[in-house]
Motif scaffolding. Structure first.
Motif, short mmCIF file in Angstrom:
data_model
loop_
_atom_site.label_atom_id
_atom_site.label_comp_id
_atom_site.label_asym_id
_atom_site.label_seq_id
_atom_site.Cartn_x
_atom_site.Cartn_y
_atom_site.Cartn_z
N GLU A 7 0.84 -1.19 0.00
CA GLU A 7 0.00 0.00 0.00
C GLU A 7 0.88 1.26 0.00
N TYR A 8 0.81 1.99 -1.09
CA TYR A 8 1.58 3.24 -1.19
C TYR A 8 0.73 4.40 -0.68
N LYS A 9 1.24 5.10 0.30
CA LYS A 9 0.51 6.23 0.88
C LYS A 9 1.13 7.54 0.46
N LEU A 10 0.30 8.55 0.43
CA LEU A 10 0.76 9.88 0.07
C LEU A 10 1.86 10.34 1.02
N ASN A 11 2.96 10.80 0.46
CA ASN A 11 4.03 11.37 1.26
C ASN A 11 3.89 12.89 1.23
N ASN A 12 3.17 13.42 2.21
CA ASN A 12 2.84 14.86 2.22
C ASN A 12 4.01 15.64 2.81
N PHE A 191 3.75 10.41 -4.61
CA PHE A 191 2.57 11.20 -4.98
C PHE A 191 1.77 10.55 -6.11
N VAL A 192 2.44 10.17 -7.20
CA VAL A 192 1.71 9.68 -8.37
C VAL A 192 0.93 8.41 -8.05
N VAL A 193 1.60 7.41 -7.49
CA VAL A 193 0.93 6.13 -7.22
C VAL A 193 -0.21 6.28 -6.21
N ALA A 235 9.62 2.15 -16.28
CA ALA A 235 9.24 2.03 -14.86
C ALA A 235 7.92 2.73 -14.58
N ILE A 236 7.65 3.84 -15.27
CA ILE A 236 6.37 4.53 -15.09
C ILE A 236 5.23 3.62 -15.55
N MET A 237 5.39 3.01 -16.72
CA MET A 237 4.35 2.12 -17.23
C MET A 237 4.16 0.92 -16.29
N ASN A 242 1.20 -2.28 -12.44
CA ASN A 242 1.36 -3.26 -11.37
C ASN A 242 1.12 -2.72 -9.97
N ASN A 243 1.46 -1.46 -9.72
CA ASN A 243 1.26 -0.89 -8.39
C ASN A 243 -0.06 -0.16 -8.25
#
Length: 453
Positions: A7-12, A191-193, A235-237, A242-243
């Motif tokens: 789980e990727y969380k926003l890094n504010n 941020f993006v993910v 890597a962006i694609m 996948n993520n």
């Protein structure tokens, strides 16, 4: 595509990450390698989207309504219901643009579908609802350069703003297309993910697909294997697929050509998971331009082995329209559309073309693009160059072709040599050569007149 369990969380963050180790600004950007190899993930269906009326138009004098409609008709004829040119996007800010979009919608074409582009605010969104357009792009700047310096917000405030406008689109049954501006300088996992994961949750809840357009705003993307984020197209694609679990049919790549890499990057996006690449005709766009639509047609054809039932000769017709109607100067050596893209001057090449044009022509440019191979005549052309010019210019076939040892060719060669002995530096013009052929080879001139009639 199965989504990563992590789980990727926003890094504010309190302070922005400008990746100064990669983008020092007082030096050229750096390419950092990490050696990670990413598997290809070519979607079954790939296609092209168009931004000629949006990104392209804002780099030119404003198009008239009539010009927009005419270009739209050309795009439709080029696609020829193949579905390869799937969509095109319009501005809606002026009465002229709205009228053009309305007329194009009334054409009733399936391809390209008319979509729009707005900034991520509610006032712009009202225009989409008024027009009855089914899909709209909306700007979502995602690098800290934009978040902190342009928007002057935190990452959380920015994400909340973007999610709010997407919710409004979904509430109105409109497909959102999220333009992740400056993704190749963004904190991808910070941020993006997290943003895209929220967007995918909204898509699942609403049952409406949400598209993700990855925008390489400054052309900083890199297509090589083993490159670190944020510059790696691969890597962006991979991360989006996948993520975030974004289906390929909902991923687009939008590139710019600042580092001469726009075609390679766009093709790489296809190969690693994006169904769509965004283009503009002739590559007209901000700074050095967008990805040329005509280039990606030929990339598509090479990858898929065909271009379905597209009418590729329309590329030539549309480029001529831009030259004459729009007074747009296409560099003469531009692939596929420049007036000299299949012109050869070298004597040894001309000799090869005289024997068989396949030796030095990329494909049958006459059949595919309506552009016969041309040999320019200069001081280096020799007998073979002159004979090749006659054969290609007059479209002589098989037994009609003139041999380089024809005595009449020698007389024309004498005239050409005298020109350069007298100090001439320019190539011999087609009109000059026509006069010589009229005099020396009247039978060839007669064949041209017969074909014209």
């Amino acid at each position: 595509m199965k989504k990563s369990s992590y789980e990727y969380k926003l890094n504010n963050v309190d302070s922005p990450n400008f990746y100064k180790n990669i983008f020092p600004y007082d030096e050229i950007p750096k390419i950092n390698f990490n050696g990670v190899q990413i598997p290809k993930d070519l979607p079954e269906n790939i296609y092209i989207t168009d931004t000629t009326f949006r990104d392209g138009q804002q780099s030119m004098p404003p198009y008239t309504t009539e010009q927009i409609i005419r270009i739209f008709d050309y795009l439709h004829n080029l696609d020829n219901n193949s579905g390869i040119i799937k969509q095109t996007e319009f501005f809606l800010y002026t009465e002229k643009d709205r009228k053009a979009a309305q007329v194009c919608m009334e054409r009733g074409y399936e391809f390209p579908e008319v979509t729009s582009w707005i900034r991520a605010n509610k006032e712009d969104f009202k225009l989409v609802k008024q027009m009855g357009i089914k899909e709209t792009g909306m700007l979502m700047s995602c690098s800290d350069y934009h978040i902190f310096k342009k928007l002057r917000k935190t990452r959380k405030e920015t994400m909340d703003m973007y999610l709010g406008i997407v919710k409004e689109a979904l509430d109105n049954g409109i497909r959102p297309r999220c333009h992740l501006e400056d993704i190749t300088r963004a904190d991808f996992y910070g941020f993006v993910v997290p943003l895209v994961n929220k967007l995918m949750e909204l898509s699942k809840q609403s049952g409406i697909p949400i598209k993700i357009r990855a925008c390489d705003t400054l052309g900083l993307g890199v297509s090589y294997s083993g490159v670190e984020l944020p510059r790696s197209v691969q890597a962006i694609m991979y991360g989006l697929r996948n993520n975030c679990g974004v289906p390929s049919e909902c991923i687009e790549w939008h590139g710019h050509n600042d580092f001469y890499a726009v075609v390679n990057n766009s093709t790489t996006a296809w190969l690693y998971g994006a169904s769509a690449v965004n283009t503009s005709f002739l590559g007209i766009g901000e700074r050095t331009g967008n990805c040329p639509l005509e280039a990606m047609i030929f990339e598509y054809g090479q990858i898929k082995g065909n271009t379905k039932n597209m009418k590729l000769e329309v590329i030539t017709e549309l480029s001529e329209y831009f030259k004459k109607e729009m007074e747009y100067a296409v560099p003469p050596r531009t692939p596929f559309v420049g007036k000299e893209f299949n012109v050869t001057r070298a004597g040894i090449h001309a000799d090869g073309i005289l024997k068989d044009e396949e030796i030095y022509n990329i494909f049958d440019t006459d059949k595919i693009l309506g552009r016969p191979v041309v040999v320019a005549v200069n001081q280096y052309s020799g007998h073979a160059g002159i004979a090749a010019w006659i054969n290609t210019y007059y479209r002589l076939k098989d037994e009609e072709k003139i041999d380089k040892w024809d005595t009449r060719i020698a007389k024309i060669k004498e005239w050409v040599d005298e020109q350069y002995k007298a100090g001439r530096t320019s190539i011999i013009g087609n009109d000059e050569l026509e006069l010589l052929v009229d005099k020396m080879l009247p039978d060839i001139s007669q064949k041209k007149e017969e074909r014209a009639s």
